[in-house]
Design an enzyme around this catalytic site. Sequence first.
Site, short mmCIF file in Angstrom:
data_model
loop_
_atom_site.label_atom_id
_atom_site.label_comp_id
_atom_site.label_asym_id
_atom_site.label_seq_id
_atom_site.Cartn_x
_atom_site.Cartn_y
_atom_site.Cartn_z
N ASP A 7 -13.92 -35.82 65.77
CA ASP A 7 -13.92 -35.58 64.53
C ASP A 7 -13.27 -37.04 63.53
O ASP A 7 -12.45 -37.65 64.47
CB ASP A 7 -13.39 -34.43 63.85
N ASN A 10 -5.99 -21.46 62.44
CA ASN A 10 -6.93 -20.57 62.16
C ASN A 10 -8.25 -20.62 63.10
O ASN A 10 -9.27 -19.97 62.87
CB ASN A 10 -7.69 -21.13 60.74
N HIS A 23 -9.83 -22.77 64.42
CA HIS A 23 -11.03 -24.19 64.48
C HIS A 23 -10.90 -24.69 65.59
O HIS A 23 -9.74 -24.92 66.33
CB HIS A 23 -10.99 -24.92 63.24
N GLU A 40 -14.46 -25.10 60.97
CA GLU A 40 -13.65 -24.22 60.24
C GLU A 40 -14.41 -22.71 60.37
O GLU A 40 -15.54 -22.69 60.73
CB GLU A 40 -13.60 -24.56 58.93
C1 GLP Z 1 -7.20 -30.97 63.88
C2 GLP Z 1 -8.24 -31.56 64.86
C3 GLP Z 1 -7.95 -30.51 65.91
C4 GLP Z 1 -6.73 -30.41 66.37
C5 GLP Z 1 -6.02 -29.50 65.33
C6 GLP Z 1 -4.74 -29.05 66.07
O1 GLP Z 1 -7.43 -30.10 62.98
N1 GLP Z 1 -9.42 -31.61 64.13
O2 GLP Z 1 -9.12 -31.12 66.85
O3 GLP Z 1 -7.02 -29.06 67.54
O4 GLP Z 1 -5.87 -30.55 64.42
O5 GLP Z 1 -3.89 -30.11 65.95
P1 GLP Z 1 -2.32 -30.06 66.49
O6 GLP Z 1 -2.37 -30.37 67.78
O7 GLP Z 1 -1.43 -31.21 65.49
O8 GLP Z 1 -1.60 -28.47 66.03
#
Ligand code: GLP
Length: 230
Positions: free
Chosen positions: A62, A121, A123, A128
């Site tokens: 993303d 959440n 995702h 989402e």
């Molecule tokens: C973002 C990314 C996800 C990732 C998530 C968790 O939303 N788009 O791909 O899994 O963050 O991030 P963190 O590892 O900082 O908790």
Amino acid sequence: MKVLILQNQKQAVKKVFEIIIKELKKKPKLNLGLATGKTMVPLYKLLSKNTTLRNVKTFNLDEYISKENLMRKFMQKHLFKKSKIKEENIYFPNKKNPREYDTLIKKLKGIDVQILGIGTNGHIAFNEPGSSFKSKTRKIKLSSTTIRDNSLSFHSKKEIPKYALTMGLSTIMKSKKIILLATGKSKAEAIAKTIQSKSSIKVPASILQKHKNTTIILDKDAASKMKRSK
Ligand code: GLP
């Protein structure tokens, strides 16, 4: 879906690293799907120190819709700068025509190993809750939970854009092998629902229950809300 619960964060990260190394040995020209987020920082540290990744192609999940390309910057800092991945082999979803990403991935013979994190959440990438299981790469409006979590975690004080491009759930599901890494208590609820609730669009990561070659790698904290089987 296979679930591995490791003693701590370090062990969980090491396990993912070892799986990637094993896959690279089998196929040096691996098509590797990559995630951003603070969970991935220690994994990228291991990867950039211990392997060249010279021949891989990478596909990030993303990117925010902003001039700054925050995800690319994150990847640059934590992995790309320190590894030997060739610039022309680094791919991100394209703002002008997001669906082209699916076509490109297909043309390049698909993703061999997709690394995933998870949002609080549930995702995956930026799909989402409510995202269709048939979704393809597209623009999405981020939920307030995601904006809050991400400004707290990996982007520090930077303002988080409200829209992003994300690989779709159906795109992710086409990956030959999927590894989801989750560490820490903040992920425990999302993980319990992903693994133990009925698969539903309310918890996007629960689509992985339907994938034939997915391993979920957790530390004890991330696994702490799972109900024990009797
Ligand atoms: C973002 C990314 C996800 C990732 C998530 C968790 O939303 N788009 O791909 O899994 O963050 O991030 P963190 O590892 O900082 O908790």
